[in-house]
Design an enzyme around this catalytic site. Structure first.
Site, PDB file in Angstrom:
ATOM      1  N   GLU A 177      -3.338   7.654   1.250  1.00 12.21           N
ATOM      2  CA  GLU A 177      -2.608   7.555   2.525  1.00 12.21           C
ATOM      3  C   GLU A 177      -1.787   8.821   2.733  1.00 12.21           C
ATOM      4  O   GLU A 177      -1.724   9.370   3.843  1.00 12.21           O
ATOM      5  CB  GLU A 177      -1.678   6.333   2.527  1.00 12.21           C
ATOM      6  CG  GLU A 177      -2.399   4.996   2.469  1.00 12.21           C
ATOM      7  CD  GLU A 177      -1.441   3.817   2.485  1.00 12.21           C
ATOM      8  OE1 GLU A 177      -0.411   3.879   3.179  1.00 12.21           O
ATOM      9  OE2 GLU A 177      -1.734   2.811   1.806  1.00 12.21           O
ATOM     10  N   ASN A 224      -0.981   4.603  13.254  1.00 10.16           N
ATOM     11  CA  ASN A 224      -0.574   3.699  12.172  1.00 10.16           C
ATOM     12  C   ASN A 224      -1.407   4.007  10.941  1.00 10.16           C
ATOM     13  O   ASN A 224      -2.547   4.453  11.057  1.00 10.16           O
ATOM     14  CB  ASN A 224      -0.824   2.244  12.594  1.00 10.16           C
ATOM     15  CG  ASN A 224      -0.413   1.248  11.522  1.00 10.16           C
ATOM     16  OD1 ASN A 224       0.657   1.389  10.913  1.00 10.16           O
ATOM     17  ND2 ASN A 224      -1.252   0.251  11.264  1.00 10.16           N
ATOM     18  N   GLY A 243       9.173   4.072   2.548  1.00  5.52           N
ATOM     19  CA  GLY A 243       8.945   5.312   3.282  1.00  5.52           C
ATOM     20  C   GLY A 243       8.235   6.419   2.517  1.00  5.52           C
ATOM     21  O   GLY A 243       8.506   7.604   2.746  1.00  5.52           O
ATOM     22  N   SER A 244       7.270   6.069   1.677  1.00  7.24           N
ATOM     23  CA  SER A 244       6.567   7.164   0.974  1.00  7.24           C
ATOM     24  C   SER A 244       5.624   7.906   1.924  1.00  7.24           C
ATOM     25  O   SER A 244       5.451   9.129   1.804  1.00  7.24           O
ATOM     26  CB  SER A 244       5.818   6.656  -0.260  1.00  7.24           C
ATOM     27  OG  SER A 244       4.702   5.883   0.091  1.00  7.24           O
ATOM     28  N   ASN A 245       5.021   7.212   2.881  1.00 10.75           N
ATOM     29  CA  ASN A 245       4.212   7.930   3.887  1.00 10.75           C
ATOM     30  C   ASN A 245       5.110   8.796   4.759  1.00 10.75           C
ATOM     31  O   ASN A 245       4.721   9.900   5.154  1.00 10.75           O
ATOM     32  CB  ASN A 245       3.423   6.938   4.745  1.00 10.75           C
ATOM     33  CG  ASN A 245       2.147   6.497   4.055  1.00 10.75           C
ATOM     34  OD1 ASN A 245       1.203   7.274   3.943  1.00 10.75           O
ATOM     35  ND2 ASN A 245       2.138   5.264   3.556  1.00 10.75           N
ATOM     36  N   ASP A 275      -3.956  -3.993  13.751  1.00  3.25           N
ATOM     37  CA  ASP A 275      -4.847  -3.146  12.941  1.00  3.25           C
ATOM     38  C   ASP A 275      -6.165  -2.827  13.651  1.00  3.25           C
ATOM     39  O   ASP A 275      -7.237  -2.803  13.035  1.00  3.25           O
ATOM     40  CB  ASP A 275      -5.100  -3.793  11.560  1.00  3.25           C
ATOM     41  CG  ASP A 275      -3.797  -3.983  10.797  1.00  3.25           C
ATOM     42  OD1 ASP A 275      -2.893  -3.145  10.966  1.00  3.25           O
ATOM     43  OD2 ASP A 275      -3.679  -4.969  10.062  1.00  3.25           O
ATOM     44  N   MET A 309       6.666  -3.051   9.621  1.00  2.00           N
ATOM     45  CA  MET A 309       6.056  -4.364   9.480  1.00  2.00           C
ATOM     46  C   MET A 309       6.424  -5.326  10.623  1.00  2.00           C
ATOM     47  O   MET A 309       6.722  -6.492  10.391  1.00  2.00           O
ATOM     48  CB  MET A 309       6.436  -4.970   8.110  1.00  2.00           C
ATOM     49  CG  MET A 309       6.067  -4.078   6.935  1.00  2.00           C
ATOM     50  SD  MET A 309       4.351  -3.473   6.961  1.00  2.00           S
ATOM     51  CE  MET A 309       3.585  -4.647   5.880  1.00  2.00           C
ATOM     52  N   HIS A 348      -2.977   2.130   7.584  1.00  2.00           N
ATOM     53  CA  HIS A 348      -3.251   0.781   7.077  1.00  2.00           C
ATOM     54  C   HIS A 348      -3.933   0.888   5.712  1.00  2.00           C
ATOM     55  O   HIS A 348      -4.846   1.707   5.547  1.00  2.00           O
ATOM     56  CB  HIS A 348      -4.157   0.026   8.069  1.00  2.00           C
ATOM     57  CG  HIS A 348      -4.441  -1.380   7.636  1.00  2.00           C
ATOM     58  ND1 HIS A 348      -3.486  -2.371   7.669  1.00  2.00           N
ATOM     59  CD2 HIS A 348      -5.558  -1.953   7.124  1.00  2.00           C
ATOM     60  CE1 HIS A 348      -4.007  -3.494   7.210  1.00  2.00           C
ATOM     61  NE2 HIS A 348      -5.264  -3.272   6.864  1.00  2.00           N
TER      62      HIS A 348
HETATM   63  C1  GAR Z   1       1.651   1.492   3.024  1.00  2.00           C
HETATM   64  O1  GAR Z   1       0.718   1.163   2.031  1.00  2.00           O
HETATM   65  C2  GAR Z   1       1.078   1.213   4.399  1.00  2.00           C
HETATM   66  O2  GAR Z   1      -0.298   1.463   4.481  1.00  2.00           O
HETATM   67  C3  GAR Z   1       1.355  -0.249   4.547  1.00  2.00           C
HETATM   68  O3  GAR Z   1       2.640  -0.423   4.021  1.00  2.00           O
HETATM   69  C4  GAR Z   1       2.855   0.546   2.981  1.00  2.00           C
HETATM   70  C5  GAR Z   1       4.117   1.277   3.299  1.00  2.00           C
HETATM   71  O4  GAR Z   1       4.468   2.114   2.235  1.00  2.00           O
HETATM   72  N1  GAR Z   1       1.283  -0.662   5.928  1.00  2.00           N
HETATM   73  C6  GAR Z   1       0.810  -1.832   6.322  1.00  2.00           C
HETATM   74  O5  GAR Z   1       0.423  -2.699   5.552  1.00  2.00           O
HETATM   75  C7  GAR Z   1       0.791  -2.025   7.830  1.00  2.00           C
HETATM   76  N2  GAR Z   1      -0.177  -3.004   8.191  1.00  2.00           N
HETATM   77  P1  GAR Z   1       5.507   3.286   2.438  1.00  2.00           P
HETATM   78  O6  GAR Z   1       6.767   2.645   3.061  1.00  2.00           O
HETATM   79  O7  GAR Z   1       5.801   3.768   1.045  1.00  2.00           O
HETATM   80  O8  GAR Z   1       4.909   4.307   3.310  1.00  2.00           O
END
Ligand code: GAR
Length: 223
Positions: free
Chosen positions: A176, A109, A14-16, A147, A92, A111
């Site tokens: 991101e 989303n 969950g950093s985003n 995507d 995911m 990506h």
């Molecule tokens: C992120 O890099 C995001 O772009 C990717 O998962 C990571 C989640 O990181 N998403 C995908 O690959 C979806 N197709 P986070 O949990 O630290 O945000």
């Protein structure tokens, strides 16, 4: 100003999500993070959201017979919290056309690649294997195809000679965190509109560093 009641859907760290929650702390931000929802009850991001004072819920996909049964439960939770916008942030699971239809034009989303290049998983490994010199991140509206969907924001980063999938992933992830809040702000404020595959109306970036954030670093290495 009515702020969009937004749910962030996560599966992992969950950093985003953190970046979106931080942006939405500003009362003038046009979206309010009203819920963080995970398909994995043990997702580390859930604890972080709770600590940040955001409501959380988990709907474990493993206990459902099929994708649509799982999504109907998600939908009930989202309606219970009166959510009107969704940000997928490392969520995911693929959605059925039914769920995407419920949220058409109201679901973003992030990506870890410059779409339409490198859809799917292992984007950093594949970019390195292909010898790409530029890689990056995309925030897009969600369509039923994986995507796919109109692109709201992108950021590019250089691929450096000594990159590993991990170092490249970290450089992309930092971007991101910049473009996701920016994209949510553009959409939630009504600043942009979708025409076919294009998202129009965003101000042209006046800072070239937003497009290739590490360009100066790349230049230094050449000279
Ligand atoms: C992120 O890099 C995001 O772009 C990717 O998962 C990571 C989640 O990181 N998403 C995908 O690959 C979806 N197709 P986070 O949990 O630290 O945000």
């Amino acid at each position: 100003m009515t702020r969009l009641r937004t749910a962030i859907l996560i599966s992992g760290r969950g950093s985003n999500m953190d970046a979106l929650i931080a942006a939405a702390r500003d009362p003038s931000f046009p979206a309010d993070i009203a819920l963080v929802l995970s398909n994995r009850p043990d997702a580390p991001g859930l604890a972080k959201a709770k600590a940040a004072g955001v409501a959380t819920a988990a709907v474990d996909h493993k206990i459902y017979a099929g994708r649509e049964e799982f999504e109907r439960s998600l939908q009930i939770v989202l309606e219970t919290y009166r959510i009107n916008f969704i940000c997928l942030a490392g969520f995911m699971r693929m959605f059925t056309p039914w769920f995407v239809g419920q949220w058409r034009g109201r679901m973003l989303n992030v990506h870890p690649a410059l779409l339409p290049a490198y859809r799917g998983l292992d984007t950093h490994e594949r970019a390195l294997a292909d010898g790409a010199k530029i890689h990056g991140a995309t925030v897009h509206f969600v369509m039923p195809e994986m995507d796919e969907g109109p692109i709201v924001a992108q950021a590019a980063v250089p691929v450096l000679d000594d990159d590993t999938p991990e170092t490249l992933a970290a450089r992309v992830l930092a971007q991101e965190h910049v473009i996701y809040p920016m994209a949510l702000q553009l959409v939630a404020s009504g600043a942009v509109r979708v025409e076919g595959k294009r998202v129009l109306g965003a101000p042209a970036p006046d800072d070239a560093s937003l497009i290739v954030p590490d360009a100066t670093l790349a230049r230094r290495r050449i000279s």
